[in-house]
Each structure stands twice: as structure tokens, then as C-alpha cells.
Scaffold this active site. Structure first.
Site, PDB file in Angstrom:
ATOM      1  N   GLU A   1       0.922  -1.116  -0.020  1.00  7.23           N
ATOM      2  CA  GLU A   1       0.007   0.162   0.018  1.00  7.23           C
ATOM      3  C   GLU A   1       1.018   1.102   0.052  1.00  7.23           C
ATOM      4  OE1 GLU A   1      -3.132  -0.206  -0.806  1.00  7.23           O
ATOM      5  OE2 GLU A   1      -3.223  -2.198  -0.396  1.00  7.23           O
TER       6      GLU A   1
ATOM      7  N   ASP B   1      -1.878  -2.370  -8.770  1.00  7.08           N
ATOM      8  CA  ASP B   1      -2.254  -3.736  -8.588  1.00  7.08           C
ATOM      9  C   ASP B   1      -2.276  -4.507  -9.964  1.00  7.08           C
ATOM     10  OD1 ASP B   1      -2.003  -3.076  -5.927  1.00  7.08           O
ATOM     11  OD2 ASP B   1      -4.242  -2.670  -6.156  1.00  7.08           O
TER      12      ASP B   1
END
Length: 651
Positions: free
Chosen positions: A130, A220
Site C-alpha cells: 500500500e 495492482d
């Protein structure tokens, strides 16, 4: 020897990250493979000249090694041919800054060793989970063998840099421990795969014309097919194939490469010191610092502090019984999976199965610690468990772990039933979220249609998934835990109410109770003008025996209630609110395979309702089940004495 970059070409670094939460549902992971992971590699294999860097989390890797060996073999082949560079991270995808340093290093080294075993590579580049960064990280990364890390240009923006002038890599350090830092482009994150290929190529051309020599895309892999509305665009309408074709057609000036090669060839652009940061959306969700999730959500903080305490216990004892604690440490690592501790566009903390998974592995780790040291029960400890400046009582026996917060009305914040490795109180309080304004404004679900020249992103897909959510926008003033005391006025309980309109005559959940622990009995008391509450809990095998003795002259107080909030799946209780008068309650939990038998010393009004939050997800704003709230209610006489037993057994 390092060289100056070629002014006539732009190095394009593509980093992709594939992850699924620990113990996620098989059908979800299977769907992600079919829609994203496998088709991406299949298309990429048709373009051997295009290089990418790839990270796969340990939780997803463990699943794929069993269920998708062909995928792993295909990836191995692409690594061997030099097309794919393998990146590393914490094995079970933790937020590194939330871990003590020994776990940061241990998680990374576990992943690095697995990459070396499987792919025969020495991975020294870190995919930062993240992209959550704090200035202390370089020291931990260097000790773990990391040479470079990928962040976002947002980190540099917050440090005062113009993101449009970023290029190549930079050097940062902490106490002389240096690592290289590559800034990822936010523009590219929003462009790929949401804009047409030629738009991205034009942007890359503009960067070259500005004199920049290296640019990074990092994001991602799931956004390439698994995110809502993307599979058709990326694969059926061939966005990915067209994009790779465009890169190949412009190979004279766009050079895809690997981070390690850039690091070896090129000098750093400069030195940098980055503040606490993440990507821009995370900064918005967390109010500018990731640790704020631990402030906003007490359930996240509780889970985090339980993890931290267990980690400290393992580390302190590992020198004595290292071999016996390997499984305990592995379960600890699994509980450090990041998805459970925060909430953004994806469900995260709001998803009950993710919280349950974390608690399950923490309880397993605790049991393994206790077995390794032949722990004798019962035992208790008084400490500031959750670091709020107040002490909690931690009680343990062979069946239950119990955490009591005397300063919060003597409430119980955790009851672990160890035989099934489940926290019975794994609920979530109802919090106000910024996106609730959409519900109040009668927002309709987003409608996205992919056309040949359409562009969109996960953030533009967000709408209201469920209709008629306004009535569920109820916010709790206290944590929905257990053994919570209430004084209520007139009898206005009804099956249409979720206690939304029922006010405490005196908010006991904010009072500090005195406490005493003797053997297997925990006693608490609150003495104030016109009110004396004595309550006790005796912990027996499979049974929690509660008792109250109350003397009250509080004006307007007509009813006393003891509130318990459980996470279980019993159809008769989760369908809606209800009130009954009975002397016992039998609950069959279909998910955790548990049976609750609650026996009362006298007939009791039982008011129950499902705890349902309104939370955001990649599919839109939706209602999410968090557990059942049970209120045991008695008319408040001047002197009230009541008791009840909660027996928990396997079905």
C-alpha cells in the site's frame, strides 16, 4: 560502471503486484486468476521483448502452488528468460510500519528465501505494501537485504518536489542505512488500463521531450481484468494487447527494463527524505497518516495491539524454544496481513471474514506459545493492552481468553473461544464515513459502459450498490463489545427500533469501574450518588457465569440492561430486530459451528437486532452484516439481583 542515460530514449519500468488476503475464499481467488492473473501472463508471453517486474504475495503464492502449478511454471519460465524481474515484500503482505522491526525483517526474509527457492533469484527490490512509508523504514529494509523500493510520486510531492520533474531513482537513508527509491507515476496509475494506449504513449513521449529518462508505473495486477468492468475492456476489447503492441512499435525510444538494471546502470537523480506518506487516495482515507486507522477504528487498534503483544512474546522466548515457536511465528505473520487493519475503496476492516482470519491465526499463535511453555491456568495480567493510557484486565484459562476494560464501563472487548479459535466479540461499531453523503443524497449506482474510446477507474466506478440504505445510517457512541451496562427510561423498545431512539439515562459505558480478580472470578463495581452496581464474572469450563447486584435511586431510570454483541450466523436473529421475554436463549451458529446456551435466573426481556454497517467496496456502497446485538433487560427495582450463564460449546 554507471552511465548517463540515453537522451534519445525513455526507460519505462512496469511493476505489477498480485495479492489475495490470507485464507480468502477459493472462488474469489479462482475468479481473479481467470479474469486477471492468467490472461495477463498469456498476453505478455506473446511479447517477449517487453520486460516487467512482478510481485506475488505469499498468501496468493501458497494458494497458486497447490491450485495453479501451471501458472507458477509459466512465471518461472518468463523469469528464466529474463522477461520478468521478481520483487519481494513482507511474505503475508503486511503494512511494514505497523510491525516491530524483527517482524519487518522476518517477513521480508521469508519472502526472499521463497523467491530464491522457486525462481532462483536474489530479490533485493521491495514492493511496499500500500506504499505506506515512514522515515524509519530504510533501517529495517537494509537489514532485510533490500536495495530499492517503489513508492508513489505523492510521497515526493509531500516532500516538496514537483512530480512532473521526477525521473529515475533517488537515495534515502536512516542512520546511514541507505536504499534507492523509485517514484511511481500517479498519471500512469490512472491511465493504465483506463485510457487508450495512444494516450499513454503520448504522455511517455512528452516526458522524453522534457528531458526525463526514466518513469515508473506500479500498481495492482487485479486492475487488469478483476476490478469491476475491466475484463471486457482489457482482454475482450484487447486494451492490453494493443498497449503492448504500441510499446513494441515505439521500441526505438521506449525501453522497458528492470529496476535492478537501472540501479546498476544509472546514477541516482539525487538524495531525498520522504515524510510519512502513501498514495494519494490512501492519504485521503487515513486523514494523511496510515496509523490514523488505529485511532478511528478501535477494533483495528485492538487487533493490532493483540498482534503486537503476541509478537513480543514470541520474540522474547524464541531464543529458548526457537524450534517450538516456528508455527506460532508463522501464524503471527498470517495475522499481520494488511487487509484487515484499514478501510478504503475495498471492504478491508468491514469484512467479517478477514477479521476472523486474523483472530484465528493470533489465537493459534497464542495456543502454541502456551503449549510450548506448559502454561498453567487460570492466569491474568493487568496492563495497558491497547495503549490508550488506561489499564485492561487480560484473563486466560484453557478455554477462554477475556479482555476487560474497567475504564469503559467494565466492558469486555474480547472473548476468545480457544477450542474453535474464534473471537466471539469480533463485531464492528457503526461509524460515520465520508461517503455516507452519497446515501443521504439518494445517489444511484454508478453505471459504467466500456466503449472503444472510454476511460474510467476504480474510483469512478463507485456508487450505491444497495438501495434504501438511509435507515441503516446509525452511529454508535461506544464500541459494540460485551458486558455493557445501560440505564434506560420508559419502555419504548419495539421491533422496528435498533435502539436508535433509546437514550441512556446515565451513560455507564463511559464510567470507570473498580475491579478485582481472585482465581477464576472477576469482580467490578461502580459506586456513585444514587447508584451502586456490583457485577461479577466467574469463568468455568465452557461457561461464563455473570451476576449483577444493583441499588439505584437514579431519577428516570426504569430499566437496566446488559448488552452483548456477538459475531454469529443464526438465521432467527439476523433477519431483523425483535423483543421476547424468556428465561433461556439457545443459539445455533451455522458458520463457526458453535452452540450458545444462555440461561437466566429470572424471566428476561431480550431485545436483539443485527448490527449492519454501510460501507464502501469496489462494487459500491453496501450494507454489511457485523453481528447481533443482544440486550438483556430487567425492570429496575430499588434493589435488583440477576444472573445469567453463557455456555459455549462445539455443535
Amino acid at each position: 560502471m554507471r552511465f548517463k542515460p540515453d537522451k534519445d530514449s525513455l526507460t519505462f519500468l512496469i511493476a505489477l503486484h498480485a495479492h489475495q488476503p490470507v485464507d480468502n475464499f477459493d472462488y474469489v481467488i479462482e475468479d481473479a486468476f481467470n479474469k486477471s492473473y492468467q490472461p495477463f501472463l498469456d498476453v505478455l508471453s506473446d511479447f517477449p521483448e517487453i520486460k516487467i517486474s512482478f510481485h506475488i504475495s505469499g498468501s496468493l503464492l501458497d494458494w497458486a502452488l497447490i491450485k495453479k502449478p501451471d501458472f507458477i511454471n509459466q512465471l518461472k519460465s518468463m523469469v528464466k528468460k529474463g522477461q520478468v524481474e521478481i520483487l519481494t515484500a513482507g511474505y503475508y503482505e503486511p503494512i511494514l510500519i505497523l510491525l516491530p522491526e524483527w517482524d519487518r525483517i522476518g517477513q521480508i526474509q521469508l519472502h526472499r528465501s521463497k523467491m530464491e527457492h522457486l525462481f532462483k533469484v536474489n530479490s533485493t527490490g521491495l514492493w511496499l505494501t500500500e506504499r505506506v512509508w515512514e522515515p524509519s523504514l530504510p533501517k529495517s529494509l537494509k537489514k532485510a537485504g533490500i536495495e530499492f523500493v517503489i513508492v508513489d510520486d505523492e510521497h515526493f510531492k509531500l516532500a516538496g518536489y514537483d512530480v512532473e520533474n521526477l525521473t529515475g531513482h533517488y537515495i534515502t537513508e536512516e542512520e546511514g542505512n541507505e536504499v534507492a527509491v523509485f517514484p511511481g507515476s500517479k498519471f500512469l496509475r490512472y491511465a493504465m488500463p483506463f485510457k487508450l494506449a495512444e494516450e499513454t504513449i503520448a504522455y511517455l513521449k512528452s516526458k522524453l521531450e522534457r528531458g526525463e529518462n526514466c518513469i515508473v508505473f506500479g500498481d495492482d495486477l487485479e486492475k487488469f481484468g478483476f476490478w469491476p468492468e475491466t475484463y471486457k475492456w482489457v482482454y475482450e476489447e484487447e486494451w492490453l494487447r494493443n498497449f503492448f503492441k504500441a510499446l513494441s512499435e515505439n521500441a526505438s525510444w521506449i525501453k522497458t527494463s528492470h529496476f535492478k538494471d537501472v540501479l546498476m546502470r544509472n546514477n541516482p537523480t539525487g538524495r531525498v527524505y520522504l515524510p510519512c506518506a502513501s498514495y494519494s487516495e490512501m492519504m485521503e482515507w487515513s486523514d494523511n497518516m496510515f496509523r490514523n486507522f488505529l485511532v478511528k477504528y478501535p477494533e483495528s487498534n485492538h487487533l493490532h495491539k493483540k498482534m503486537f503483544n503476541i509478537s513480543c512474546s514470541i520474540e522474547e522466548r524464541s531464543l529458548k524454544l526457537k524450534s517450538k515457536l516456528s508455527e506460532a511465528r508463522l501464524n503471527l505473520y498470517k495475522a499481520q496481513n494488511n487487509d484487515t487493519y484499514w478501510h478504503g475503496v475495498f471492504g478491508g476492516l468491514y469484512l467479517t471474514h478477514l477479521r476472523h482470519t486474523a483472530y484465528k491465526h493470533l489465537i493459534k499463535a497464542e495456543k502454541e506459545l502456551e503449549d510450548a511453555f506448559d502454561t498453567r491456568f487460570p492466569l491474568y495480567e493487568v496492563k495497558d493492552f491497547d495503549f490508550d493510557g488506561e489499564k485492561e484486565v487480560l484473563f486466560k484459562d484453557s478455554i477462554f481468553n477475556i479482555c476487560i476494560a474497567p475504564d469503559k464501563g467494565g466492558a469486555i472487548t474480547e472473548i476468545d473461544y480457544k477450542p474453535q479459535e474464534v473471537n466471539l466479540l469480533n463485531t464492528l461499531s457503526r461509524k460515520k464515513e465520508p461517503y455516507h453523503e452519497k446515501v443521504l443524497q439518494n445517489s444511484e449506482a454508478a453505471s459504467i459502459t466500456s466503449k472503444g474510446n472510454s476511460s474510467f477507474s476504480i474510483h469512478s466506478l463507485k456508487g450505491v450498490k444497495d438501495i434504501d440504505l438511509k435507515e441503516f445510517l446509525i452511529y454508535d457512541s461506544y464500541r459494540k463489545s460485551a458486558w455493557i451496562d445501560h440505564l434506560y427510561g420508559e419502555n419504548n423498545f419495539n421491533e422496528e427500533s435498533c435502539l436508535k431512539s433509546i437514550q441512556d439515562v446515565l451513560p455507564l459505558w463511559g464510567k470507570r469501574y473498580d475491579y478485582e480478580v481472585v482465581g477464576n472470578k472477576i469482580s467490578q463495581s461502580l459506586v456513585c450518588p444514587d447508584l451502586n452496581i456490583q457485577k461479577s464474572l466467574i469463568v468455568k469450563k465452557d461457561v461464563l457465569d455473570f451476576e449483577y447486584r444493583i441499588h439505584s435511586n437514579i431519577s428516570g431510570a426504569e430499566f437496566f440492561s446488559s448488552e452483548f454483541n456477538f459475531l454469529f450466523y443464526a438465521p432467527e436473529l439476523i433477519s431483523g430486530s425483535q423483543i421476547k421475554k424468556q428465561d433461556k436463549l439457545i443459539i445455533e451458529d451455522e458458520w463457526f459451528n458453535l452452540k450458545y446456551e444462555i440461561l437466566f435466573s429470572q424471566s428476561t426481556f431480550i431485545f436483539s437486532y443485527p448490527i449492519e454497517t454501510v460501507s464502501d467496496s469496489e462494487c459500491g456502497i453496501e450494507k454489511t452484516y457485523q453481528g447481533v446485538s443482544l440486550h438483556f433487560i430487567w425492570p429496575l427495582m430499588e434493589n435488583l439481583g440477576v444472573g445469567f450463564q453463557i455456555k459455549v460449546t462445539k455443535k
